[in-house]
Write a protein that holds these residues in place. Structure first.
Motif, PDB file in Angstrom:
ATOM      1  N   ASN A   1       0.981  -1.119  -0.004  1.00 27.57           N
ATOM      2  CA  ASN A   1      -0.047   0.011  -0.163  1.00 27.57           C
ATOM      3  C   ASN A   1       0.641   1.302  -0.013  1.00 27.57           C
ATOM      4  O   ASN A   1       0.504   2.270  -0.667  1.00 27.57           O
ATOM      5  N   GLY A   2       1.861   1.147   0.660  1.00 28.21           N
ATOM      6  CA  GLY A   2       2.789   2.342   0.800  1.00 28.21           C
ATOM      7  C   GLY A   2       3.427   2.504  -0.559  1.00 28.21           C
ATOM      8  O   GLY A   2       3.689   3.806  -0.971  1.00 28.21           O
ATOM      9  N   LEU A   3       3.732   1.551  -1.429  1.00 26.91           N
ATOM     10  CA  LEU A   3       4.305   1.699  -2.720  1.00 26.91           C
ATOM     11  C   LEU A   3       3.388   2.382  -3.598  1.00 26.91           C
ATOM     12  O   LEU A   3       3.814   3.104  -4.482  1.00 26.91           O
ATOM     13  N   MET A   4       2.126   1.894  -3.591  1.00 27.08           N
ATOM     14  CA  MET A   4       1.090   2.559  -4.174  1.00 27.08           C
ATOM     15  C   MET A   4       0.774   3.986  -3.991  1.00 27.08           C
ATOM     16  O   MET A   4       0.692   4.816  -4.943  1.00 27.08           O
ATOM     17  N   ASP A   5       0.774   4.201  -2.845  1.00 29.51           N
ATOM     18  CA  ASP A   5       0.780   5.819  -2.548  1.00 29.51           C
ATOM     19  C   ASP A   5       2.144   6.422  -2.939  1.00 29.51           C
ATOM     20  O   ASP A   5       1.834   7.464  -3.491  1.00 29.51           O
ATOM     21  N   HIS A   6       3.045   5.780  -3.205  1.00 25.57           N
ATOM     22  CA  HIS A   6       4.422   6.527  -3.595  1.00 25.57           C
ATOM     23  C   HIS A   6       4.116   6.629  -5.104  1.00 25.57           C
ATOM     24  O   HIS A   6       4.557   7.624  -5.899  1.00 25.57           O
ATOM     25  N   ARG A   7       3.609   5.635  -6.003  1.00 21.27           N
ATOM     26  CA  ARG A   7       3.431   5.773  -7.157  1.00 21.27           C
ATOM     27  C   ARG A   7       2.360   6.957  -7.342  1.00 21.27           C
ATOM     28  O   ARG A   7       2.428   7.769  -8.399  1.00 21.27           O
TER      29      ARG A   7
END
Length: 331
Positions: A262-268
């Motif tokens: 989820n953190g990687l998705m937010d970063h994207r």
């Protein structure tokens, strides 16, 4: 007890002497179809008939040893039976699904091919705006016959037109590639004996299809036909995979790994990279007959829902049919 899977409130003091029953429920308990059946069971379909009591038999609260034992058994079954089955299924359907999208040309969309728009920007903090509009179901059925499409396709087309106008009014650029909606699809009988060999989950059986909305096509009639083709490709892909999708594999990961994803998705999204989808649009068939409570003294006027608030995209559009109305909720 600190985080219950469902909560209910009674809201009084509304216009015209109405009251509202606000029900918040976790998606792990019910999907749209199950929720419609639950609402129908809790009400009477005619005036003057008391609602029949729903039988309930409470199970004993399991102790810690039983919870640990069941969890270990479920974990063993997940990695020895379910995960290998999912892998075989993915391998068998990958070539078929790829060929279908290739043959459909622009009708299909690939994961993370949606353009970044204002709908994918995180603004407003913990506050969101809710609005709903109610339309005639008969009018939608008549228009669907005129445009030679289903009511669901017409709903997607109307949402597409509204989103296109909103982007123009906000001074935002209408993307040259289609916006993508994540559209929940209920189990319509495509699950069969080849499904994962686990116990049937009767209360929640839903997959997600990704459908292009084609805001890049200015003419509404032409855009609607493109949406019609795209939604059919997406639904066919869901049927071939028996409802399995990438996030089903998250079931086999620990909570820490899911939070990292989820953190990687937010970063994207912060980097304005292509999201999985721009919005979520759910279309649920509600009760076709008027419902009553309190021995006919309380009539249900409208049926509204916000859908799953944690799905991809910041905008969630949920549509419920109820008697002769089509209720749109925007959140």
């Amino acid at each position: 007890l600190e985080r219950p899977l469902w909560e209910i409130w009674l809201v009084e003091g509304l216009q015209h002497g109405r009251i509202a029953i606000a029900f918040k429920v976790h998606h792990s308990l019910v999907d749209g179809k199950t929720m419609a059946a639950l609402i129908a069971r809790a009400h009477s379909p005619t005036i003057g008939n008391s609602t029949q009591s729903v039988g309930f038999s409470a199970e004993p609260v399991p102790g810690k040893p039983k919870l640990i034992r069941d969890a270990l058994l479920d974990l063993f079954r997940s990695f020895t039976v379910e995960l290998p089955h999912y892998y075989r299924q993915l391998k068998e359907t990958r070539e078929d699904a790829g060929a279908s999208v290739a043959n459909a040309g622009e009708s299909g969309v690939k994961p993370f091919s949606a353009p970044h728009t204002i709908f994918n920007e995180k603004k407003g903090g913990g506050y969101r705006i809710y609005r709903y509009e109610t339309f005639s179901l008969a009018d939608f059925k008549s228009l669907s016959r005129v445009f030679d499409c289903t009511v669901n396709t017409l709903v997607l087309g109307v949402c597409s037109e509204a989103l296109r106008r909103y982007l123009l009014e906000m001074g935002a650029v209408v993307p040259s590639i289609p916006l993508v909606t994540a559209m929940p699809v209920g189990d319509q009988g495509w699950r069969d004996g080849r499904s994962a060999p686990r116990r049937a989950i009767k209360n929640n059986c839903v997959a997600v299809a990704t459908v292009p909305l084609h805001q890049d096509i200015a003419d509404f009639g032409q855009r609607l036909q493109a949406i019609k083709r795209g939604s059919q490709v997406a639904i066919d892909s869901v049927r071939r995979s028996e409802g399995r999708r990438l996030d089903n594999y998250l079931d086999f990961l620990p909570g820490t790994a899911i939070r990292l994803i989820n953190g990687l998705m937010d970063h994207r999204q912060a980097k304005k990279q292509n999201p999985y989808a721009n919005i979520v649009i759910s279309n649920v068939a509600g009760p076709s007959k008027a419902l009553y409570a309190l021995d006919g003294r309380l009539a249900m006027v409208e049926l509204l829902s916000t859908g799953n608030l944690t799905d991809a995209g910041n905008l969630n559009i949920t549509i419920w049919s109820y008697v002769d109305n089509l209720c749109f909720s925007f959140f």
